[in-house]
Design an enzyme around this catalytic site. Structure first.
Site, PDB file in Angstrom:
ATOM      1  N   ASP A   1      50.313  50.494  43.798  1.00 28.80           N
ATOM      2  CA  ASP A   1      49.143  49.790  44.321  1.00 28.80           C
ATOM      3  C   ASP A   1      48.030  50.782  44.626  1.00 28.80           C
ATOM      4  O   ASP A   1      48.220  51.707  45.426  1.00 28.80           O
ATOM      5  CB  ASP A   1      49.524  49.017  45.585  1.00 28.80           C
ATOM      6  CG  ASP A   1      48.385  48.157  46.110  1.00 28.80           C
ATOM      7  OD1 ASP A   1      47.431  47.910  45.352  1.00 28.80           O
ATOM      8  OD2 ASP A   1      48.447  47.736  47.277  1.00 28.80           O
TER       9      ASP A   1
ATOM     10  N   ASP B   1      40.480  47.632  41.107  1.00 21.67           N
ATOM     11  CA  ASP B   1      41.736  47.321  41.784  1.00 21.67           C
ATOM     12  C   ASP B   1      42.803  46.935  40.773  1.00 21.67           C
ATOM     13  O   ASP B   1      42.602  46.025  39.958  1.00 21.67           O
ATOM     14  CB  ASP B   1      41.528  46.192  42.788  1.00 21.67           C
ATOM     15  CG  ASP B   1      42.767  45.924  43.619  1.00 21.67           C
ATOM     16  OD1 ASP B   1      43.405  46.907  44.051  1.00 21.67           O
ATOM     17  OD2 ASP B   1      43.090  44.746  43.839  1.00 21.67           O
TER      18      ASP B   1
END
Length: 470
Positions: free
Chosen positions: A150, A350
């Protein structure tokens, strides 16, 4: 001015044409304006059942032959323990995760201590809800685990025995008693003091709550990590013994945000502060890759400066000046995408968000121009948060306009058809993979990043696009 052409996704026979438009710079910039979407191939790949993951012994044998810092990168929905074999149900689940993550990034809860904060004592917030996993070895000898990755989280952690409760994972939970390199970080450690963690019975402790309600609590430790063919010693990470959530079947998380406790920040001398990833399509026949080290910086990449927000200093922002559809530069002010000195607005790169979000005025302009250029294709009802869908059932190949991102330095990133219209069920419904943002924050999601090598150079503050496809 050196003008850089980004036509990274296209083959010569897949482009219907090129054009030249003005981008506000001294010269005009050529780029592909149309691409062919292979409907049958996309549906075939999206509905196939992925193969079983390798056993631990097979994985160890494969690791010996890998580049020293290279790992296979898999989408969580491609793993057998995802429990979704139907494309429609699988994609619906993905959209629910996507909505929660995007709401946190762009919604009312967007605060520095929630989005970009270091791990804090007690229960701090972090992003979680990751979409991609890698397989690494933890301990000596290595106990192999699937870890979510992440770019919105900072800490690396794994579930540790004994843990109560434990969330289900594919591999056996990491057992510290079987590792000769396991070491607990004491409260007196400079690491514990530097990031203000809690202290429990003389041990440096931590706790994280993720935006999907998952949480983990445990002890900070130092352990040996095996990445591909490389062994890294004394990596500070979390040993989590109280857990809930994390329904992917992974055993933990590898944070790749820009904070001081990430794996990258701990070994800058070995990697030069650089990592690179290729996100293969979530229904692709082969996996993507995650690679570390300055020596993997590609020649010929287009580099865009990373921007820092005072509200989210560990999050990756880039400068965007405009958008294009086909041969049309959209009439959108650059101010729509600007990151202010107060940390408002801006464009986030992202890996955990799937669908690209744009401020309402930008999204509605983009959607309108795109719809007018494919007005002859049959429409379909909306799907989840995707409000613009098409019925491509029975069609072999359709020609659609490309979408281009104009960066503030003058570079252009042009998306292929497969990054714009995506299959959402086995009946041939494809949807426009963009959505509106209720605030001034934009997010470039992983559906748009798929198929291109993206390199994050934290040491020098740049993100590179291409030139390699994957």
């Amino acid at each position: 001015m050196l003008l850089l052409l980004l036509s990274l996704f296209f083959f010569t026979n897949s482009c219907a044409g090129q054009t030249t438009i003005s981008s506000g710079h001294t010269h005009a910039i050529p780029f592909p304006t149309h691409d062919n979407l292979n409907v049958k191939k996309s549906l075939s790949q999206a509905t196939q059942i992925p193969p079983l993951p390798k056993t631990q012994e097979e994985f160890k044998d494969e690791s010996r032959n890998k580049s020293s810092w290279k790992l296979n990168l898999l989408h969580r929905d491609e793993l057998p323990f995802s429990n979704f074999t139907d494309l429609g149900r699988r994609f619906q689940s993905r959209m629910r995760r996507d909505a929660r993550r995007a709401a946190h990034l762009i919604g009312a809860k967007y605060e520095a201590e929630e989005l970009g904060a270091e791990v804090v004592s007690g229960l701090g917030w972090d992003l979680g809800i990751a979409e991609y996993v890698v397989r690494i070895g933890v301990g000596t000898p290595p106990q192999y685990q699937y870890l979510e990755i992440d770019t919105g989280s900072n800490l690396m952690w794994v579930q540790c025995q004994p843990c109560k409760p434990c969330f289900p994972q594919y591999d056996p939970v990491f057992d510290p008693t079987r590792s000769s390199s396991f070491a607990i970080v004491p409260c007196s450690s400079t690491i514990c003091n530097r990031i203000h963690l809690g202290c429990t019975r003389g041990r440096c402790s931590y706790g994280i709550v993720y935006i999907d309600g998952s949480y983990n609590m445990g002890t900070m430790v130092q352990e040996t990590i095996t990445f591909g063919g490389t062994v890294v010693r004394d990596v500070t990470m979390g040993c989590s013994q109280t857990n809930q959530g994390m329904v992917t079947g992974a055993g933990g998380l590898l944070g790749l945000a820009g904070g001081s406790m990430t794996f990258m920040a701990q070994i800058p001398g070995q990697t030069g502060g650089v990592f690179s990833y290729c996100l293969a399509s979530w229904h692709a026949e082969s996996s993507g890759s995650l690679e570390f080290g300055r020596e993997i910086i590609p020649v010929g990449a287009v580099w865009v400066p990373l921007l820092r927000s005072i509200r989210a200093p560990t999050t990756y922002y880039i400068g965007l000046s405009g958008l294009g559809v086909g041969n049309i530069k959209l009439p959108i002010s650059e101010d729509v995408f600007r990151l202010t000195e107060q940390g408002n607005g801006g464009v986030i790169m992202d890996i955990g968000t799937s669908v690209t979000r744009l401020p309402k005025v930008a999204y509605e302009t983009l959607r309108y121009i795109y719809m007018t250029q494919i007005a002859t294709i049959p429409r379909a009802p909306s799907f989840s948060q995707l409000d613009t869908c098409y019925d491509l059932n029975g069609l072999g190949t359709v020609q659609v306009p490309t979408i281009s991102f104009f960066f503030t330095g003058g570079q252009i990133w042009t998306l292929a058809a497969k990054n714009i219209l995506i299959p959402v069920n086995k009946r041939g419904i494809f949807c426009f993979a963009f959505a509106p943002s209720p605030t001034g924050i934009s997010i470039i999601g992983n559906l748009q990043q798929q198929g291109i090598q993206i390199t994050i150079d934290n040491s020098n503050g740049f993100v590179g696009f291409g030139p390699n496809n994957c």
